[in-house]
Design a protein around this motif. Structure first.
Motif, PDB file in Angstrom:
ATOM      1  N   UNK A  33     -10.869  71.133  11.700  1.00 37.46           N
ATOM      2  CA  UNK A  33     -12.063  71.562  12.447  1.00 37.46           C
ATOM      3  C   UNK A  33     -11.979  71.045  13.875  1.00 37.46           C
ATOM      4  N   UNK A  34     -12.514  71.849  14.786  1.00 35.24           N
ATOM      5  CA  UNK A  34     -12.652  71.449  16.181  1.00 35.24           C
ATOM      6  C   UNK A  34     -14.134  71.260  16.496  1.00 35.24           C
ATOM      7  N   UNK A  35     -14.445  70.260  17.307  1.00 32.10           N
ATOM      8  CA  UNK A  35     -15.818  69.994  17.725  1.00 32.10           C
ATOM      9  C   UNK A  35     -15.946  70.333  19.213  1.00 32.10           C
ATOM     10  N   UNK A  36     -16.847  71.274  19.519  1.00 30.91           N
ATOM     11  CA  UNK A  36     -17.080  71.656  20.912  1.00 30.91           C
ATOM     12  C   UNK A  36     -18.515  71.313  21.279  1.00 30.91           C
ATOM     13  N   UNK A  41     -26.192  71.918  22.315  1.00 33.70           N
ATOM     14  CA  UNK A  41     -25.825  71.421  20.990  1.00 33.70           C
ATOM     15  C   UNK A  41     -24.319  71.375  20.787  1.00 33.70           C
ATOM     16  N   UNK A  42     -23.921  71.708  19.593  1.00 35.30           N
ATOM     17  CA  UNK A  42     -22.515  71.580  19.203  1.00 35.30           C
ATOM     18  C   UNK A  42     -22.059  72.860  18.510  1.00 35.30           C
ATOM     19  N   UNK A  50     -15.065  79.499   9.537  1.00 35.55           N
ATOM     20  CA  UNK A  50     -16.496  79.507   9.856  1.00 35.55           C
ATOM     21  C   UNK A  50     -16.740  78.777  11.181  1.00 35.55           C
ATOM     22  N   UNK A  51     -17.691  79.271  11.954  1.00 38.55           N
ATOM     23  CA  UNK A  51     -18.265  78.518  13.077  1.00 38.55           C
ATOM     24  C   UNK A  51     -19.663  78.063  12.661  1.00 38.55           C
ATOM     25  N   UNK A  52     -19.985  76.807  12.969  1.00 43.34           N
ATOM     26  CA  UNK A  52     -21.354  76.317  12.786  1.00 43.34           C
ATOM     27  C   UNK A  52     -21.887  75.898  14.146  1.00 43.34           C
ATOM     28  N   UNK A  53     -23.070  76.379  14.487  1.00 46.42           N
ATOM     29  CA  UNK A  53     -23.728  75.921  15.712  1.00 46.42           C
ATOM     30  C   UNK A  53     -24.880  75.006  15.315  1.00 46.42           C
ATOM     31  N   UNK A  54     -24.938  73.842  15.936  1.00 45.83           N
ATOM     32  CA  UNK A  54     -25.956  72.840  15.605  1.00 45.83           C
ATOM     33  C   UNK A  54     -26.761  72.535  16.862  1.00 45.83           C
ATOM     34  N   UNK A  55     -28.056  72.725  16.781  1.00 47.71           N
ATOM     35  CA  UNK A  55     -28.944  72.450  17.909  1.00 47.71           C
ATOM     36  C   UNK A  55     -29.081  70.925  18.079  1.00 47.71           C
ATOM     37  N   UNK A  56     -28.807  70.441  19.280  1.00 44.47           N
ATOM     38  CA  UNK A  56     -28.820  68.991  19.504  1.00 44.47           C
ATOM     39  C   UNK A  56     -30.209  68.389  19.318  1.00 44.47           C
ATOM     40  N   UNK A  57     -31.243  69.152  19.625  1.00 42.68           N
ATOM     41  CA  UNK A  57     -32.602  68.627  19.553  1.00 42.68           C
ATOM     42  C   UNK A  57     -33.144  68.664  18.132  1.00 42.68           C
ATOM     43  N   UNK A  58     -33.086  69.840  17.516  1.00 41.50           N
ATOM     44  CA  UNK A  58     -33.707  70.022  16.197  1.00 41.50           C
ATOM     45  C   UNK A  58     -32.720  69.828  15.054  1.00 41.50           C
ATOM     46  N   UNK A  59     -31.432  69.841  15.368  1.00 38.60           N
ATOM     47  CA  UNK A  59     -30.345  69.787  14.381  1.00 38.60           C
ATOM     48  C   UNK A  59     -30.364  70.992  13.436  1.00 38.60           C
ATOM     49  N   UNK A  60     -31.027  72.058  13.849  1.00 41.23           N
ATOM     50  CA  UNK A  60     -30.969  73.306  13.075  1.00 41.23           C
ATOM     51  C   UNK A  60     -29.537  73.836  13.118  1.00 41.23           C
ATOM     52  N   UNK A  61     -29.115  74.385  11.982  1.00 45.63           N
ATOM     53  CA  UNK A  61     -27.732  74.834  11.847  1.00 45.63           C
ATOM     54  C   UNK A  61     -27.692  76.350  11.697  1.00 45.63           C
ATOM     55  N   UNK A  62     -26.796  76.978  12.434  1.00 45.81           N
ATOM     56  CA  UNK A  62     -26.541  78.404  12.249  1.00 45.81           C
ATOM     57  C   UNK A  62     -25.076  78.559  11.848  1.00 45.81           C
ATOM     58  N   UNK A  63     -24.862  79.388  10.843  1.00 47.71           N
ATOM     59  CA  UNK A  63     -23.539  79.537  10.259  1.00 47.71           C
ATOM     60  C   UNK A  63     -22.990  80.929  10.578  1.00 47.71           C
ATOM     61  N   UNK A  64     -21.741  80.994  11.032  1.00 51.89           N
ATOM     62  CA  UNK A  64     -21.113  82.274  11.371  1.00 51.89           C
ATOM     63  C   UNK A  64     -19.755  82.375  10.666  1.00 51.89           C
ATOM     64  N   UNK A 231     -13.865  54.495   8.139  1.00 51.25           N
ATOM     65  CA  UNK A 231     -12.999  55.678   8.247  1.00 51.25           C
ATOM     66  C   UNK A 231     -13.530  56.856   7.449  1.00 51.25           C
ATOM     67  N   UNK A 232     -14.450  56.598   6.521  1.00 50.78           N
ATOM     68  CA  UNK A 232     -14.954  57.669   5.657  1.00 50.78           C
ATOM     69  C   UNK A 232     -16.338  58.136   6.079  1.00 50.78           C
ATOM     70  N   UNK A 233     -16.744  57.751   7.281  1.00 48.25           N
ATOM     71  CA  UNK A 233     -18.051  58.182   7.768  1.00 48.25           C
ATOM     72  C   UNK A 233     -17.954  59.572   8.385  1.00 48.25           C
ATOM     73  N   UNK A 234     -19.037  60.276   8.398  1.00 47.16           N
ATOM     74  CA  UNK A 234     -19.094  61.586   9.046  1.00 47.16           C
ATOM     75  C   UNK A 234     -19.790  61.396  10.398  1.00 47.16           C
ATOM     76  N   UNK A 235     -19.079  61.651  11.485  1.00 49.12           N
ATOM     77  CA  UNK A 235     -19.634  61.453  12.821  1.00 49.12           C
ATOM     78  C   UNK A 235     -19.665  62.796  13.552  1.00 49.12           C
ATOM     79  N   UNK A 236     -20.848  63.230  13.924  1.00 47.84           N
ATOM     80  CA  UNK A 236     -20.984  64.509  14.626  1.00 47.84           C
ATOM     81  C   UNK A 236     -20.532  64.382  16.071  1.00 47.84           C
ATOM     82  N   UNK A 237     -20.905  63.280  16.720  1.00 45.91           N
ATOM     83  CA  UNK A 237     -20.606  63.154  18.144  1.00 45.91           C
ATOM     84  C   UNK A 237     -19.985  61.787  18.412  1.00 45.91           C
TER      85      UNK A 237
END
Lengths: 293, 93
Positions: A33-36, A41-42, A50-64, A231-237
């Motif tokens: 996966x690549x993080x942009x 948001x992200x 799949x592309x996922x768009x995540x709103x930085x403010x609300x953290x709402x997720x849109x899946x494509x 090392x097993x944590x999930x980090x968005x940013x």
């Protein structure tokens, strides 16, 4: 919190005009996966999937999904990757691993990809120790009346996503099918029991590389466990330093307040029954035993 | 590294005490570093404010009742190590 994504239309993956600021790689060095960074948001891109768009403010997720074939993959990634990323970004605690119930307590297997986390969960379940989760360990910290902290392990979907060879071994039947990532999804049943209620965390079991023939299981100290857990944590940013600091402190608490173990064994299916005996026996005996002799 | 060089904790370093040791993570690289009790005390002093190497040595000599010449060698080595890992920065007095 149950994360849901606004499922959008299939959308081809257009080239990005900014460089990725982070990526996930598999053990062979391929990019998972690549993080942009977007204006608001992200965008997380699982190439050709799949592309996922995540709103930085609300953290709402849109899946494509990239194609109709990827709709189910998008759903799996939402549960196994996006939900823990968003959860940890919000101050919760998700780790990459599987978990099973032994003696009424949850034991989490953490390790790098392809270290056998899901296969262990399946093998323990077949041996009568129900699995809680196969890819993401969701923990909740509580402070009891005694003032001591304890962690609760939450159950996830009652399915195991196994590589075909592992699935064939666990189910003891030949399988020759799999999804695009080479894994096949197996639902829990009476022979592969799933625990559907939260249980107290009994311990964290860190998986070694399995590069020799010896089998070992031993308690390890919190300072040694913490780097492996991190090392097993999930980090968005990875550039969001205030959140990284908070996450580091939460994982430090976890390492301090939890029994941590190191498990290593040769990665051959024939070893699994011995691994189960070793782990279950050692937990009952205070946590240290080797499997030699 | 000189005894009068002043050390500061890097903005990219985060640390906490875990089971008697101090574990430090570099937020940029994700690398980890673990300090024993003496190293942890030095880190604690640096987190409280920028200090010259000589002052760190003086505190450690006093608190751990160890020979100054040994402490100076050890503190200089630790300071160099922390600087190589970008966990502290150095400036001349």
């Amino acid at each position: 919190m149950t994360l849901t994504a606004d499922q959008n239309d299939v959308r081809s993956q257009r080239p990005m005009d900014v460089p990725a600021f982070d990526s996930w790689t598999d053990p062979e060095g391929g990019t998972v996966a690549f993080f942009y960074r977007l204006t608001d948001g992200y965008l997380l891109r699982f190439p050709d999937r799949v592309d996922f768009e995540i709103d930085a403010e609300t953290l709402a997720v849109r899946s494509f999904p990239a194609s109709e074939d990827m709709v189910d993959v998008a759903e799996a990634l939402l549960h196994n990757a996006i939900a823990p990323l968003v959860g940890n970004h919000s101050g919760r605690l998700h780790l990459h691993g599987s978990a099973v119930v032994i003696g009424g307590r949850g034991y989490a297997f953490l390790g790098l990809s392809r270290r056998g986390k899901t296969t262990l969960a399946a093998a323990f379940a077949r041996a009568g120790y129900p699995f809680l989760t196969e890819d993401v360990v969701k923990l909740e910290r509580r402070v009891g009346e005694s003032g001591l902290a304890e962690y609760i392990v939450h159950p996830a979907r009652p399915v195991l996503r196994l590589y075909v060879d592992s699935a064939s071994h666990v189910l003891q039947s030949e399988l020759d099918w799999g999804e695009d990532d080479g894994k096949t999804e197996i639902a829990a049943d009476h022979a592969l029991p799933h625990a559907d209620s939260p249980v107290p965390l009994g311990g964290i079991i860190l998986l070694g590389p399995g590069e020799n023939d010896d089998m070992s299981f031993a308690r390890i100290a919190a300072p040694d466990a913490l780097p492996a857990i991190l090392q097993q944590a999930f980090i968005l940013d990875v550039e969001d330093k205030p959140r990284l600091r908070g996450h580091f402190q939460r994982l430090g608490d976890l390492a301090m307040d939890t029994d941590c173990y190191a498990l290593d064994f040769p990665r051959v299916f024939e070893a699994l029954p011995f691994v189960i005996d070793l782990v279950v026996g050692a937990i009952g005996n205070g946590g240290t035993r080797d499997g030699n002799g | 590294m000189e005894m009068d060089d002043i050390l500061s904790v890097s903005d990219d370093a985060v640390a906490r005490e875990v089971g008697g040791e101090t574990v430090i993570m570099h937020l940029g690289s994700g690398t980890y570093f673990s300090l024993n009790e003496v190293g942890g005390r030095i880190w604690q002093l640096l987190e409280a404010g920028d200090r010259p190497v000589a002052e760190l040595c003086a505190v450690i000599v006093k608190e751990f009742d160890a020979p100054r010449e040994v402490i100076e060698v050890d503190v200089l080595a630790l300071a160099t190590d922390l600087m190589d890992k970008d966990l502290v920065t150095r400036r001349a007095a």
